[in-house]
Design a protein around this motif. Structure first.
Motif, mmCIF file in Angstrom:
data_model
loop_
_atom_site.group_PDB
_atom_site.id
_atom_site.type_symbol
_atom_site.label_atom_id
_atom_site.label_comp_id
_atom_site.label_asym_id
_atom_site.label_seq_id
_atom_site.Cartn_x
_atom_site.Cartn_y
_atom_site.Cartn_z
ATOM 1 N N LYS A 227 0.861 -1.182 0.000
ATOM 2 C CA LYS A 227 0.000 0.000 0.000
ATOM 3 C C LYS A 227 0.892 1.224 0.000
ATOM 4 C CE LYS A 227 -4.162 -1.493 2.254
ATOM 5 N NZ LYS A 227 -4.932 -1.609 3.462
ATOM 6 N N MET A 228 0.774 2.050 -1.021
ATOM 7 C CA MET A 228 1.623 3.229 -1.077
ATOM 8 C C MET A 228 0.927 4.404 -0.386
ATOM 9 S SD MET A 228 4.261 1.966 -2.473
ATOM 10 C CE MET A 228 5.287 3.387 -2.747
ATOM 11 N N VAL A 229 1.729 5.165 0.329
ATOM 12 C CA VAL A 229 1.206 6.330 1.045
ATOM 13 C C VAL A 229 1.989 7.542 0.566
ATOM 14 C CG1 VAL A 229 0.922 7.372 3.327
ATOM 15 C CG2 VAL A 229 0.715 4.889 3.074
ATOM 16 N N PRO A 231 4.064 10.916 0.612
ATOM 17 C CA PRO A 231 4.945 11.512 1.631
ATOM 18 C C PRO A 231 4.304 12.732 2.288
ATOM 19 C CG PRO A 231 5.797 11.908 -0.585
ATOM 20 C CD PRO A 231 4.673 10.932 -0.727
ATOM 21 N N LEU A 234 1.661 11.600 5.893
ATOM 22 C CA LEU A 234 2.228 10.627 6.829
ATOM 23 C C LEU A 234 1.237 10.276 7.942
ATOM 24 C CD1 LEU A 234 5.906 11.881 7.008
ATOM 25 C CD2 LEU A 234 5.021 9.898 5.766
ATOM 26 N N ASP A 235 0.247 11.154 8.143
ATOM 27 C CA ASP A 235 -0.803 10.807 9.115
ATOM 28 C C ASP A 235 -1.469 9.496 8.725
ATOM 29 O OD1 ASP A 235 -0.639 12.953 10.903
ATOM 30 O OD2 ASP A 235 -1.597 14.260 9.429
ATOM 31 N N LEU A 237 -0.078 7.050 7.070
ATOM 32 C CA LEU A 237 0.839 5.937 7.386
ATOM 33 C C LEU A 237 0.723 5.567 8.865
ATOM 34 C CD1 LEU A 237 3.107 3.965 6.573
ATOM 35 C CD2 LEU A 237 4.757 5.774 7.123
ATOM 36 N N VAL A 238 0.730 6.596 9.700
ATOM 37 C CA VAL A 238 0.637 6.350 11.139
ATOM 38 C C VAL A 238 -0.704 5.670 11.461
ATOM 39 C CG1 VAL A 238 0.550 7.450 13.413
ATOM 40 C CG2 VAL A 238 2.206 8.235 11.709
ATOM 41 N N LEU A 240 -2.505 3.753 9.464
ATOM 42 C CA LEU A 240 -2.470 2.366 8.989
ATOM 43 C C LEU A 240 -1.674 1.474 9.948
ATOM 44 C CD1 LEU A 240 -1.952 3.026 5.175
ATOM 45 C CD2 LEU A 240 -3.927 1.878 6.208
ATOM 46 N N LEU A 241 -0.565 2.001 10.420
ATOM 47 C CA LEU A 241 0.275 1.200 11.322
ATOM 48 C C LEU A 241 -0.434 0.975 12.657
ATOM 49 C CD1 LEU A 241 3.834 2.677 10.651
ATOM 50 C CD2 LEU A 241 2.872 0.526 9.826
ATOM 51 N N HIS A 242 -1.199 1.983 13.034
ATOM 52 C CA HIS A 242 -1.875 1.911 14.325
ATOM 53 C C HIS A 242 -3.146 1.065 14.248
ATOM 54 C CE1 HIS A 242 -2.844 3.189 18.331
ATOM 55 N NE2 HIS A 242 -3.988 3.744 17.941
ATOM 56 N N GLU A 244 -4.635 -0.570 11.258
ATOM 57 C CA GLU A 244 -4.744 -1.738 10.382
ATOM 58 C C GLU A 244 -3.719 -2.811 10.782
ATOM 59 O OE1 GLU A 244 -5.648 -1.564 5.856
ATOM 60 O OE2 GLU A 244 -3.471 -1.827 6.019
ATOM 61 N N ALA A 245 -2.451 -2.426 10.811
ATOM 62 C CA ALA A 245 -1.418 -3.417 11.133
ATOM 63 C C ALA A 245 -1.305 -3.616 12.644
ATOM 64 C CB ALA A 245 -0.076 -2.968 10.552
ATOM 65 N N ILE A 248 1.867 -0.183 16.065
ATOM 66 C CA ILE A 248 2.325 0.921 16.918
ATOM 67 C C ILE A 248 1.154 1.411 17.765
ATOM 68 C CG2 ILE A 248 4.230 1.712 15.495
ATOM 69 C CD1 ILE A 248 2.505 4.038 14.520
ATOM 70 N N ASP B 292 4.769 -3.985 3.057
ATOM 71 C CA ASP B 292 3.331 -3.861 3.289
ATOM 72 C C ASP B 292 2.898 -2.419 3.034
ATOM 73 O OD1 ASP B 292 2.678 -6.577 4.459
ATOM 74 O OD2 ASP B 292 4.377 -5.947 5.682
ATOM 75 N N TYR B 293 3.746 -1.478 3.443
ATOM 76 C CA TYR B 293 3.463 -0.056 3.248
ATOM 77 C C TYR B 293 4.707 0.605 2.673
ATOM 78 C CZ TYR B 293 -0.229 -1.351 6.503
ATOM 79 O OH TYR B 293 -1.278 -1.993 7.096
ATOM 80 N N GLY B 294 4.490 1.524 1.726
ATOM 81 C CA GLY B 294 5.626 2.183 1.109
ATOM 82 C C GLY B 294 5.414 3.681 0.998
ATOM 83 N N VAL B 295 6.513 4.415 1.135
ATOM 84 C CA VAL B 295 6.462 5.862 0.914
ATOM 85 C C VAL B 295 7.608 6.210 -0.029
ATOM 86 C CG1 VAL B 295 6.485 8.157 1.965
ATOM 87 C CG2 VAL B 295 5.673 6.199 3.302
ATOM 88 N N LYS B 309 5.011 12.860 14.182
ATOM 89 C CA LYS B 309 3.636 12.345 14.164
ATOM 90 C C LYS B 309 3.487 11.159 15.122
ATOM 91 C CE LYS B 309 2.448 14.096 9.658
ATOM 92 N NZ LYS B 309 1.833 15.310 10.222
#
Ligand SMILES: Cc1cc2nc3c(=O)[nH]c(=O)nc-3n(C[C@H](O)[C@H](O)[C@H](O)COP(=O)(O)OP(=O)(O)OC[C@H]3O[C@@H](n4cnc5c(N)ncnc54)[C@H](O)[C@@H]3O)c2cc1C
Lengths: 248, 315
Positions: A227-229, A231, A234-235, A237-238, A240-242, A244-245, A248, B292-295, B309
């Motif tokens: 899944k590309m996010v 740049p 970044l919110d 990304l945070v 998704l990590l929090h 979905e995955a 964190i 899984d995730y890319g930037v 953040k």
């Protein structure tokens, strides 16, 4: 001083790893074979001791005739001679038994190995050889000096390192750090030519007992598409990590 | 089938790897209809910590001679008390040095780097790491005794409290084959192989002076730091941080790779991470295929922003 260096012939590090259609074995088709990279550190260290202390360096490989190019490469790097035990090794135990048998009759002061092979990742042969020979064993070594019949080895420990002295004969299993990466020897033409005439002795195996069998093999399952996010987001990304995955 | 487990301690203190090995042993024992006996050498921590993960007996070896580690002396000590036909070890540096020597002493089979609970007990068969993470092997032990080492962070730590009892065994094993000259332990640093989160960076960071931001990100995440091979070859980072086929193999819950191309040798050591995040300014970097995730973007802008953040949500 007589040094024995254990060399494993492994698929080149860029190899894609495939298994036979029935998954019962590693598929050797199209594979390039190299000296196990961790063994290369051990071999280079041995060649340095040969230069500085007049040691003789013998390489040993347990393998069928197909491993001879890799043994010749070790000779080109600077080993004096080589022994190949004519056995396609099936497990760490059978490999260790053969190495110990050759070591026993050869009377070596120091046995150097890599701490594990990058194919089967057993990490067991060096310790087994040490116990079979009843010699001290230092694993994960990142530094080594030899002084007479004593060696000083630096070994990696969880979160640090430890310097120890060990009475020879002993077995030391090395990794990166045993010599610097930049000091690894790339064989030159002279080395390659002289390797052709260096003695390579083939001995028959002493036993063939196996203790562990590879019953079947699996490939690594592919990951779901990335899944590309952006740049600039970044919110996301945070989030998704929090959420979905949940990492964190 | 009595199940024994070597509960490694570092300077008397149990580490996560010990709890994971005990958790594993408990799963084996449940399958075998037996109990777990944990063995530890000169622990200072309480045995309660091991009961919590399923050890109902703890044998504390007391031996002044084993203050310093020697693979052989430790193997001898374990050999004296481990009277079971299944012995579990964590695959840490020390434990995985003891296990092969013990296997020869006991004439047992040795299977290293187990990833899951065994598929069967007799014969003992288990899925293990092989080909540096590029494949798996299902290994079967011959004979009637087996030693198994458990790959770190693979099986996981599982609470499974039992009521336990402790026994102290006084031994005096000869430990004179190696002598410790000096011992350096970097305190306060998270152990890379045990870490749940790892922040790793590669040559894309341009130089060692830029690692401060990588460490800041790691700090807010409570993560360990790692690097690609060229980074440690050049000496930007210590080689203990080098992960990959020829470095350490790790399997954290979260692996964040910054400015790392994703060469096959690097992937080999990290692709069993549960979640992988890749930050790279080259949209074609091969690592994106395994993430899984890319930037796609400049690490020098993304790392500080991401750190802020994460700090905000960690509050
Ligand atoms: C025998 C052998 C064994 C090996 N074993 C290992 C191993 O165990 N581990 C290992 O890691 N490697 C290993 N390698 C090396 C491996 O092949 C690669 O060379 C290495 O992983 C590349 O490291 P890197 O990605 O840091 O550097 P590079 O390949 O130089 O990639 C740097 C990346 O950073 C990106 N980048 C640059 N600037 C920025 C920026 N400002 N922001 C974001 N991204 C940026 C680039 O796009 C590029 O993708 C081995 C090689 C051999 C031959």
């Amino acid at each position: 001083m007589k040094i024995l260096v254990c060399i494993s012939s492994v698929p080149d590090t860029t190899s894609k790893i495939n298994f036979t259609a029935d998954k019962s074995a590693f598929d050797k088709n199209g594979i390039q074979w190299v000296i196990n990279p961790l063994d290369e550190f051990a071999l280079t260290k041995a060649v340095k001791l040969q230069e500085s202390q007049g040691a003789t360096v013998t390489v040993i490989n347990v393998g069928d005739a197909g491993t001879e190019p890799v043994i010749r490469k070790a000779l080109a790097i600077g080993a004096n001679d080589a022994v190949r035990v004519n056995l396609d090794p099936k497990d760490s135990y059978s490999t260790a038994k053969e190495i110990a048998a050759v070591a026993q009759s050869g009377g070596y002061d120091l046995i150097l190995c890599g701490k594990e092979s990058i194919d089967y990742n057993g990490g067991s042969v060096p310790g087994m050889v040490a116990q079979l020979l009843n010699q001290p064993f230092v694993n994960a070594s990142v530094g080594l000096d030899v002084n007479g019949n004593e060696a000083t080895a630096v070994r990696e420990i969880e979160g640090g390192k430890e310097t120890i002295s060990v009475k020879l004969p002993a077995i030391i299993a090395g990794q990166k750090g045993l010599v610097d990466e930049k000091d690894l020897i790339i064989p030159n033409m002279r080395g390659i030519m002289s390797a052709r005439t260096k003695p390579l002795q083939v001995v028959e195996p002493a036993s063939s007992e196996v203790k562990v069998q590879g019953v079947s093999y699996d490939s690594v399952p592919p990951r779901a598409a990335v899944k590309m996010v952006s740049p600039d987001n970044l919110d996301e990304l945070v989030r998704l990590l929090h959420e979905e995955a949940k990492v964190i | 089938m009595a199940v024994f487990v070597y509960a490694e301690n570092i300077n008397g203190v149990y580490k996560k790897a010990a709890f994971e090995a005990v958790s594993y042993a408990k799963a084996v024992a449940d399958k075998a209809g037996d109990t777990v006996t944990a063995i530890s050498v000169n622990p200072t921590d309480s045995s309660d910590l091991l009961y919590k993960y399923g050890a109902s007996n703890v044998i504390n070896i007391k031996d002044e001679g084993l203050k310093n580690f020697s693979a052989k002396a430790f193997a001898q000590a374990v050999n004296e008390v481990a009277n079971g036909n299944i012995i579990v070890f964590p695959h840490t540096t020390d434990a995985s040095s003891v296990a092969p020597m013990l296997a020869i002493m006991k004439n047992y089979s040795l299977i290293t780097n187990a990833l899951e609970a065994p598929e069967s007990l007799s014969p003992f068969q288990v899925k293990r790491r092989a080909f540096s993470g590029k494949g798996f092997m299902h290994a079967k032990a011959e004979g009637n005794g087996v030693i198994v080492t458990v790959s770190q962070n693979a099986f996981g730590v599982k609470e499974n409290a039992v009521s336990g009892s402790e026994e102290v065994k006084n031994l005096s094993v000869a430990n004179d084959d190696t002598k410790v000259i000096s011992h350096e332990q970097s305190s306060g640093k998270l152990d890379l192989k045990e870490a749940e989160v790892v922040v790793s960076a590669g040559r894309g960071m341009k130089g060692p002076e830029n690692w401060g931001m990588v460490e800041d990100l790691a700090n807010v995440l409570g993560a360990a730091t790692a690097c690609s091979k060229p980074v440690s070859d050049i000496g930007w980072r210590p080689h203990t941080e080098h992960v990959g086929q020829t470095g350490k193999a790790i399997s954290p819950n979260l692996y964040i790779a910054i400015g790392i191309s994703g060469a096959i040798q690097h992937l080999a050591g990290v692709n069993s991470s549960k979640t992988i995040v890749v930050i790279n300014n080259d949209a074609e970097a091969p690592f994106f295929k395994s993430a899984d995730y890319g930037v796609v973007g400049d690490a020098f802008q993304i790392i500080p922003a991401l750190t802020e953040k994460i700090k905000a949500i960690k509050g």
